[in-house]
Design a protein around this motif. Structure first.
Motif, PDB file in Angstrom:
ATOM      1  N   LEU A 255     -56.334 -16.982  21.348  1.00 30.06           N
ATOM      2  CA  LEU A 255     -57.228 -15.812  21.340  1.00 30.06           C
ATOM      3  C   LEU A 255     -58.512 -15.984  22.151  1.00 30.06           C
ATOM      4  CD1 LEU A 255     -56.926 -14.733  17.590  1.00 30.06           C
ATOM      5  CD2 LEU A 255     -55.803 -13.688  19.567  1.00 30.06           C
ATOM      6  N   GLY A 256     -58.787 -17.205  22.620  1.00 30.52           N
ATOM      7  CA  GLY A 256     -59.912 -17.355  23.530  1.00 30.52           C
ATOM      8  C   GLY A 256     -61.119 -18.097  22.982  1.00 30.52           C
ATOM      9  N   GLU A 257     -62.195 -18.076  23.788  1.00 31.44           N
ATOM     10  CA  GLU A 257     -63.364 -18.933  23.575  1.00 31.44           C
ATOM     11  C   GLU A 257     -64.113 -18.673  22.272  1.00 31.44           C
ATOM     12  OE1 GLU A 257     -64.633 -21.643  25.182  1.00 31.44           O
ATOM     13  OE2 GLU A 257     -62.649 -21.523  26.105  1.00 31.44           O
ATOM     14  N   ARG A 258     -63.995 -17.464  21.700  1.00 29.40           N
ATOM     15  CA  ARG A 258     -64.761 -17.213  20.474  1.00 29.40           C
ATOM     16  C   ARG A 258     -64.305 -18.103  19.322  1.00 29.40           C
ATOM     17  NH1 ARG A 258     -61.147 -13.024  21.152  1.00 29.40           N
ATOM     18  NH2 ARG A 258     -60.101 -12.086  19.347  1.00 29.40           N
ATOM     19  N   PHE A 259     -63.151 -18.749  19.459  1.00 34.92           N
ATOM     20  CA  PHE A 259     -62.665 -19.649  18.421  1.00 34.92           C
ATOM     21  C   PHE A 259     -62.792 -21.122  18.828  1.00 34.92           C
ATOM     22  CE2 PHE A 259     -60.556 -15.674  17.282  1.00 34.92           C
ATOM     23  CZ  PHE A 259     -60.782 -15.645  15.913  1.00 34.92           C
ATOM     24  N   ALA A 260     -63.591 -21.416  19.850  1.00 32.61           N
ATOM     25  CA  ALA A 260     -63.773 -22.806  20.275  1.00 32.61           C
ATOM     26  C   ALA A 260     -64.418 -23.618  19.148  1.00 32.61           C
ATOM     27  CB  ALA A 260     -64.643 -22.868  21.526  1.00 32.61           C
ATOM     28  N   PRO A 261     -63.816 -24.740  18.735  1.00 31.29           N
ATOM     29  CA  PRO A 261     -64.386 -25.528  17.638  1.00 31.29           C
ATOM     30  C   PRO A 261     -65.703 -26.181  18.045  1.00 31.29           C
ATOM     31  CG  PRO A 261     -62.065 -26.079  18.005  1.00 31.29           C
ATOM     32  CD  PRO A 261     -62.514 -25.265  19.178  1.00 31.29           C
ATOM     33  N   PRO A 262     -66.749 -26.088  17.212  1.00 35.43           N
ATOM     34  CA  PRO A 262     -68.028 -26.738  17.520  1.00 35.43           C
ATOM     35  C   PRO A 262     -67.885 -28.264  17.525  1.00 35.43           C
ATOM     36  CG  PRO A 262     -68.273 -25.098  15.770  1.00 35.43           C
ATOM     37  CD  PRO A 262     -66.808 -25.303  15.973  1.00 35.43           C
ATOM     38  N   LYS A 263     -68.753 -28.934  18.271  1.00 37.50           N
ATOM     39  CA  LYS A 263     -68.729 -30.392  18.353  1.00 37.50           C
ATOM     40  C   LYS A 263     -68.936 -31.020  16.976  1.00 37.50           C
ATOM     41  CE  LYS A 263     -70.796 -34.302  20.838  1.00 37.50           C
ATOM     42  NZ  LYS A 263     -71.138 -35.097  19.645  1.00 37.50           N
ATOM     43  N   LEU A 264     -69.796 -30.424  16.161  1.00 37.71           N
ATOM     44  CA  LEU A 264     -70.068 -30.971  14.835  1.00 37.71           C
ATOM     45  C   LEU A 264     -68.783 -31.046  14.004  1.00 37.71           C
ATOM     46  CD1 LEU A 264     -71.983 -31.952  12.623  1.00 37.71           C
ATOM     47  CD2 LEU A 264     -72.482 -29.550  12.078  1.00 37.71           C
ATOM     48  N   LEU A 265     -67.942 -30.037  14.096  1.00 37.54           N
ATOM     49  CA  LEU A 265     -66.683 -30.043  13.355  1.00 37.54           C
ATOM     50  C   LEU A 265     -65.780 -31.161  13.854  1.00 37.54           C
ATOM     51  CD1 LEU A 265     -64.710 -28.811  11.323  1.00 37.54           C
ATOM     52  CD2 LEU A 265     -64.027 -27.157  13.085  1.00 37.54           C
ATOM     53  N   ARG A 266     -65.653 -31.290  15.171  1.00 38.62           N
ATOM     54  CA  ARG A 266     -64.816 -32.350  15.729  1.00 38.62           C
ATOM     55  C   ARG A 266     -65.333 -33.729  15.324  1.00 38.62           C
ATOM     56  NH1 ARG A 266     -61.114 -30.486  19.198  1.00 38.62           N
ATOM     57  NH2 ARG A 266     -61.466 -28.533  20.343  1.00 38.62           N
ATOM     58  N   ASP A 267     -66.648 -33.904  15.360  1.00 39.02           N
ATOM     59  CA  ASP A 267     -67.240 -35.198  15.032  1.00 39.02           C
ATOM     60  C   ASP A 267     -66.984 -35.568  13.571  1.00 39.02           C
ATOM     61  OD1 ASP A 267     -68.157 -35.404  17.608  1.00 39.02           O
ATOM     62  OD2 ASP A 267     -70.247 -34.914  17.132  1.00 39.02           O
ATOM     63  N   LYS A 268     -67.133 -34.619  12.673  1.00 38.27           N
ATOM     64  CA  LYS A 268     -66.913 -34.899  11.257  1.00 38.27           C
ATOM     65  C   LYS A 268     -65.450 -35.264  10.981  1.00 38.27           C
ATOM     66  CE  LYS A 268     -70.652 -32.619   8.771  1.00 38.27           C
ATOM     67  NZ  LYS A 268     -70.899 -33.789   7.892  1.00 38.27           N
ATOM     68  N   VAL A 269     -64.549 -34.552  11.614  1.00 35.97           N
ATOM     69  CA  VAL A 269     -63.127 -34.870  11.433  1.00 35.97           C
ATOM     70  C   VAL A 269     -62.834 -36.261  11.981  1.00 35.97           C
ATOM     71  CG1 VAL A 269     -60.781 -34.248  12.122  1.00 35.97           C
ATOM     72  CG2 VAL A 269     -62.377 -32.462  11.389  1.00 35.97           C
ATOM     73  N   ALA A 270     -63.412 -36.609  13.126  1.00 36.84           N
ATOM     74  CA  ALA A 270     -63.202 -37.935  13.717  1.00 36.84           C
ATOM     75  C   ALA A 270     -63.728 -39.044  12.805  1.00 36.84           C
ATOM     76  CB  ALA A 270     -63.876 -38.016  15.082  1.00 36.84           C
ATOM     77  N   ARG A 271     -64.793 -38.746  12.044  1.00 37.67           N
ATOM     78  CA  ARG A 271     -65.360 -39.731  11.117  1.00 37.67           C
ATOM     79  C   ARG A 271     -64.633 -39.765   9.779  1.00 37.67           C
ATOM     80  NH1 ARG A 271     -70.475 -37.691  13.073  1.00 37.67           N
ATOM     81  NH2 ARG A 271     -70.728 -36.452  11.166  1.00 37.67           N
ATOM     82  N   GLY A 272     -63.670 -38.874   9.601  1.00 35.47           N
ATOM     83  CA  GLY A 272     -62.947 -38.831   8.333  1.00 35.47           C
ATOM     84  C   GLY A 272     -63.660 -38.052   7.253  1.00 35.47           C
ATOM     85  N   GLU A 273     -64.671 -37.276   7.619  1.00 37.44           N
ATOM     86  CA  GLU A 273     -65.396 -36.436   6.657  1.00 37.44           C
ATOM     87  C   GLU A 273     -64.680 -35.092   6.582  1.00 37.44           C
ATOM     88  OE1 GLU A 273     -69.520 -36.243   7.785  1.00 37.44           O
ATOM     89  OE2 GLU A 273     -69.688 -38.429   7.943  1.00 37.44           O
ATOM     90  N   LEU A 274     -63.655 -35.024   5.734  1.00 33.69           N
ATOM     91  CA  LEU A 274     -62.744 -33.881   5.732  1.00 33.69           C
ATOM     92  C   LEU A 274     -63.023 -32.885   4.618  1.00 33.69           C
ATOM     93  CD1 LEU A 274     -59.416 -35.778   6.479  1.00 33.69           C
ATOM     94  CD2 LEU A 274     -61.180 -34.993   8.080  1.00 33.69           C
ATOM     95  N   GLY A 275     -64.077 -33.105   3.832  1.00 35.92           N
ATOM     96  CA  GLY A 275     -64.400 -32.173   2.752  1.00 35.92           C
ATOM     97  C   GLY A 275     -64.165 -32.796   1.391  1.00 35.92           C
ATOM     98  N   ARG A 276     -63.842 -31.962   0.434  1.00 28.25           N
ATOM     99  CA  ARG A 276     -63.728 -32.414  -0.945  1.00 28.25           C
ATOM    100  C   ARG A 276     -62.676 -33.509  -1.116  1.00 28.25           C
ATOM    101  NH1 ARG A 276     -62.168 -28.420  -5.891  1.00 28.25           N
ATOM    102  NH2 ARG A 276     -60.096 -28.668  -4.972  1.00 28.25           N
ATOM    103  N   LYS A 277     -61.583 -33.438  -0.352  1.00 23.12           N
ATOM    104  CA  LYS A 277     -60.497 -34.403  -0.553  1.00 23.12           C
ATOM    105  C   LYS A 277     -60.880 -35.818  -0.147  1.00 23.12           C
ATOM    106  CE  LYS A 277     -58.293 -32.850   3.772  1.00 23.12           C
ATOM    107  NZ  LYS A 277     -57.113 -32.120   4.291  1.00 23.12           N
ATOM    108  N   THR A 278     -61.901 -35.975   0.699  1.00 25.13           N
ATOM    109  CA  THR A 278     -62.358 -37.320   1.063  1.00 25.13           C
ATOM    110  C   THR A 278     -63.717 -37.645   0.463  1.00 25.13           C
ATOM    111  OG1 THR A 278     -63.374 -36.524   3.126  1.00 25.13           O
ATOM    112  CG2 THR A 278     -61.081 -37.284   3.238  1.00 25.13           C
ATOM    113  N   GLY A 279     -64.308 -36.703  -0.261  1.00 26.91           N
ATOM    114  CA  GLY A 279     -65.596 -36.945  -0.904  1.00 26.91           C
ATOM    115  C   GLY A 279     -66.794 -36.504  -0.095  1.00 26.91           C
ATOM    116  N   ARG A 280     -66.603 -36.216   1.175  1.00 22.59           N
ATOM    117  CA  ARG A 280     -67.730 -35.782   2.004  1.00 22.59           C
ATOM    118  C   ARG A 280     -67.248 -34.863   3.107  1.00 22.59           C
ATOM    119  NH1 ARG A 280     -72.871 -37.220   2.698  1.00 22.59           N
ATOM    120  NH2 ARG A 280     -72.644 -38.980   1.280  1.00 22.59           N
ATOM    121  N   GLY A 281     -68.003 -33.773   3.320  1.00 24.15           N
ATOM    122  CA  GLY A 281     -67.763 -32.864   4.413  1.00 24.15           C
ATOM    123  C   GLY A 281     -69.130 -32.323   4.831  1.00 24.15           C
ATOM    124  N   PHE A 282     -69.369 -31.066   4.581  1.00 26.72           N
ATOM    125  CA  PHE A 282     -70.703 -30.516   4.732  1.00 26.72           C
ATOM    126  C   PHE A 282     -71.543 -30.754   3.485  1.00 26.72           C
ATOM    127  CE2 PHE A 282     -68.141 -28.027   7.735  1.00 26.72           C
ATOM    128  CZ  PHE A 282     -68.811 -28.387   8.901  1.00 26.72           C
TER     129      PHE A 282
END
Length: 286
Positions: A255-282
């Motif tokens: 669908l295009g650029e309006r859905f481009a993932p922010p760098k912060l999201l990519r960085d958190k996933v790369a660090r394993g900060e996946l949300g409640r299931k890993t204990g830390r996300g935002f």
């Protein structure tokens, strides 16, 4: 108005958080449920998830009957080929990888009878593409449940031009038999809910990235200002940052650029900060 009813026999492929929730609600409504998992350890974990969900529902007064009696209606299987041929409905709830979903759907179709309805719980992938290799595409559609399945009141029913009207009506009746509400949408990237939910979530992440406000302030703004039951960042933590990233990448490609993932999201996933299931996300969930 579609008359509510419940299928007598349901198959669920995948016993993770979503699959276990789907199995729980159908079993609680009276269906016999077969859950397919890959090995003994995964089967035990799926049973534990379903048992835990039933116990919580009983504690909250949301379960008619004894949890142990409901759990007896759930059978764990180690192979898709073991699905009962008489199953009225089979829902795949495996990870969001198109190749994997296509494979398990084809195997499920080979295992069950000609009257069985097949459904995908995908939150964004094309239903038409997932069903392209099926011999009976008229009996295939999307049933997008929401997390947590027992508490959520919505199921998004996603149809393709090849889905029969009779099957759509049948699935809507089953959704209402679960005391949930259906919305019918045509097959399109992200459907209605993921498309809107992901867009809001991505913008909230960009606002956090740009230090417009902290996570709690952004969420409170939506919860109190727009009456959202949960803010977009807390919701992302619940869904899983890895899941949200995968959906965003798919929508970005389609669908295009309006859905481009922010760098912060990519960085958190790369660090394993996946949300409640890993204990830390935002948020810190420990």
């Amino acid at each position: 108005m579609t008359t509510a009813r419940i299928p007598s026999s349901v198959g669920v492929i995948g016993g993770g958080r979503m699959g276990a929730g789907i199995a729980q609600v159908f079993a609680a409504a009276g269906a016999m449920v077969s859950v397919v998992e890959s090995d003994e350890a995964a089967m035990d974990a799926a049973r534990a998830r379903i048992a835990g969900g039933l116990a919580k529902a009983a504690e909250r007064g949301k379960l008619a009957g004894d949890p142990a009696d409901v759990l007896e209606r759930v059978v764990l299987l180690g192979d898709i080929a073991e699905l009962p041929a008489a199953a009225e409905l089979v829902v795949e709830a495996v990870p969001e990888r198109a190749g994997l979903k296509i494979e398990v759907l084809a195997r499920a179709e080979a295992a069950v009878g000609e009257r069985t309805v097949l459904a995908s719980n995908t939150s964004s992938l094309s239903i038409a593409e997932l069903g392209a290799a099926l011999r009976r595409p008229e009996k295939f559609l999307g049933m997008h449940f929401f997390n947590p399945v027992p508490a959520s009141k919505l199921v998004e029913v996603v149809t393709t031009p090849r889905t029969s009207d009779a099957v759509t009506g049948q699935v809507r009746a089953w959704v209402r038999g679960l005391d949930k509400t259906d919305v019918v949408v045509r097959d399109s990237p992200g459907f209605a809910t993921s498309r809107l939910g992901v867009l809001l979530g991505l913008e909230a992440i960009r606002m956090l990235e740009e230090e417009v406000a902290d996570a709690e302030a952004i969420d409170n703004a939506m919860e109190l200002g727009y009456r959202h039951p949960m803010g977009p960042l807390r919701s992302t933590d619940l869904v899983g940052l890895d899941v949200r990233l995968a959906i965003a990448e798919y929508l970005h490609a389609t669908l295009g650029e309006r859905f481009a993932p922010p760098k912060l999201l990519r960085d958190k996933v790369a660090r394993g900060e996946l949300g409640r299931k890993t204990g830390r996300g935002f948020y810190d969930w420990t």
